[in-house]
Design an enzyme around this catalytic site. Sequence first.
Site, PDB file in Angstrom:
ATOM      1  N   LYS A  83     -25.716  -9.702-101.758  1.00 47.08           N
ATOM      2  CA  LYS A  83     -25.260  -8.489-101.085  1.00 47.08           C
ATOM      3  C   LYS A  83     -25.904  -8.327 -99.706  1.00 47.08           C
ATOM      4  O   LYS A  83     -25.399  -7.568 -98.876  1.00 47.08           O
ATOM      5  CB  LYS A  83     -25.527  -7.245-101.940  1.00 47.08           C
ATOM      6  CG  LYS A  83     -26.973  -6.856-102.110  1.00 47.08           C
ATOM      7  CD  LYS A  83     -27.079  -5.583-102.918  1.00 47.08           C
ATOM      8  CE  LYS A  83     -28.525  -5.127-103.084  1.00 47.08           C
ATOM      9  NZ  LYS A  83     -28.627  -3.863-103.844  1.00 47.08           N
ATOM     10  N   ASP A  84     -27.018  -9.039 -99.447  1.00 42.97           N
ATOM     11  CA  ASP A  84     -27.671  -8.979 -98.138  1.00 42.97           C
ATOM     12  C   ASP A  84     -27.072  -9.959 -97.147  1.00 42.97           C
ATOM     13  O   ASP A  84     -27.347  -9.881 -95.944  1.00 42.97           O
ATOM     14  CB  ASP A  84     -29.168  -9.291 -98.273  1.00 42.97           C
ATOM     15  CG  ASP A  84     -29.940  -8.232 -99.050  1.00 42.97           C
ATOM     16  OD1 ASP A  84     -29.486  -7.072 -99.063  1.00 42.97           O
ATOM     17  OD2 ASP A  84     -30.977  -8.583 -99.640  1.00 42.97           O
ATOM     18  N   ARG A 132     -24.062   4.227-101.752  1.00 39.73           N
ATOM     19  CA  ARG A 132     -24.482   5.057-102.886  1.00 39.73           C
ATOM     20  C   ARG A 132     -24.485   6.538-102.500  1.00 39.73           C
ATOM     21  O   ARG A 132     -24.073   7.392-103.279  1.00 39.73           O
ATOM     22  CB  ARG A 132     -25.874   4.634-103.359  1.00 39.73           C
ATOM     23  CG  ARG A 132     -25.907   3.273-104.034  1.00 39.73           C
ATOM     24  CD  ARG A 132     -27.307   2.899-104.474  1.00 39.73           C
ATOM     25  NE  ARG A 132     -27.342   1.561-105.055  1.00 39.73           N
ATOM     26  CZ  ARG A 132     -28.274   0.651-104.788  1.00 39.73           C
ATOM     27  NH1 ARG A 132     -29.243   0.931-103.929  1.00 39.73           N
ATOM     28  NH2 ARG A 132     -28.237  -0.529-105.364  1.00 39.73           N
ATOM     29  N   ARG A 155     -40.280   2.325-104.181  1.00 43.40           N
ATOM     30  CA  ARG A 155     -39.331   3.420-104.423  1.00 43.40           C
ATOM     31  C   ARG A 155     -39.658   4.154-105.720  1.00 43.40           C
ATOM     32  O   ARG A 155     -39.547   5.383-105.778  1.00 43.40           O
ATOM     33  CB  ARG A 155     -37.906   2.871-104.441  1.00 43.40           C
ATOM     34  CG  ARG A 155     -37.496   2.254-103.111  1.00 43.40           C
ATOM     35  CD  ARG A 155     -36.043   1.817-103.126  1.00 43.40           C
ATOM     36  NE  ARG A 155     -35.778   0.857-102.052  1.00 43.40           N
ATOM     37  CZ  ARG A 155     -34.593   0.459-101.668  1.00 43.40           C
ATOM     38  NH1 ARG A 155     -33.514   0.935-102.270  1.00 43.40           N
ATOM     39  NH2 ARG A 155     -34.436  -0.406-100.695  1.00 43.40           N
ATOM     40  N   CYS A 242     -23.436  -4.034 -94.768  1.00 41.62           N
ATOM     41  CA  CYS A 242     -24.165  -3.216 -95.746  1.00 41.62           C
ATOM     42  C   CYS A 242     -24.432  -1.809 -95.238  1.00 41.62           C
ATOM     43  O   CYS A 242     -24.874  -0.945 -95.991  1.00 41.62           O
ATOM     44  CB  CYS A 242     -25.475  -3.900 -96.123  1.00 41.62           C
ATOM     45  SG  CYS A 242     -26.625  -4.118 -94.754  1.00 41.62           S
TER      46      CYS A 242
END
Length: 309
Positions: A83-84, A132, A155, A242
């Site tokens: 995804k990066d 998100r 996180r 992204c």
Amino acid sequence: MSQEPLRIATRGSKLALIQAHLVVDRLAPLVAPRPCHIVEVKTSGDRLAWASLRRIGGQGVFTREVQQALLTRRADLAVHSLKDLPTESVAGLTLAAVPERASAADVLVSMRVRRLADIPRGGVVATSSVRRRAQLLHLRPDLHVVEVRGNVETRLRKLREQDWDGLLLAEAGLVRLGLSEHIAERLDPAQFLPAVGQGALAVECRTDQPWLVDLVRQLDHAPSRQAVTAERALLRALGGGCSLPVAAWARYQDNQLVLDGAILSPDGRQRLDAQVRGVPEEAEKLGLELARRLLDAGAEALLVHYRST
């Protein structure tokens, strides 16, 4: 075969190293007795962990320096979170393998509730992803969404320290880190669409090493490759990365490849959805067709709006 170590470049985060070792575990028997050596690379996304991804450039911030290690021959291959990886290929490099994909789903992490629906009005949820954020606000416009950066462990620590109601993360990362006990709710990927390529790994090689490309291709998982090919074709056709609120999920159903896609306004108020299905061998065409349908439905206006803000 040379006895020099096969050098595998990757980011130096705990999750990235785990993912690189997943590839090494499968690659090592194919190159034995040649050893494998991990080359840790610091990326701009890691160095600027305090800044938003959009502010520091979005696409390639976690892959550019790793790819450079390949191009300058400091490494022989590279492992990325797919995804990066930008959808536009880099001259001299090829995506040699997509190993079998893990879960593409997002999850809610919370010390207060077991479901997203249980967070009270005005509750605070953290995420670093505009995708998100937009989907969350589309479902729960009554929530307050804050940005969080850093690795998964950072996180989770901030979730405790800041007393947030929840945190959104990728399921695959938590599972690979052995932290799945923190998951409160797995969000249905058919409703809360994942990032393009989420849960998948990418193994890149230089094109001038055809023997290595052929060897690494033995790690390729055809269904996973076809799914992410469709998703990435969609994203590329939309001109996104992204840092844009574009979501997609491709999977097999009844021997067909089904691709869902969505694009949202940053505040989640507007959402366009579409679905296509077809033969898996035409994954690229399916992604392009879904992009056309979204653009015909008005996706360009959302993209222009986002890029202008």
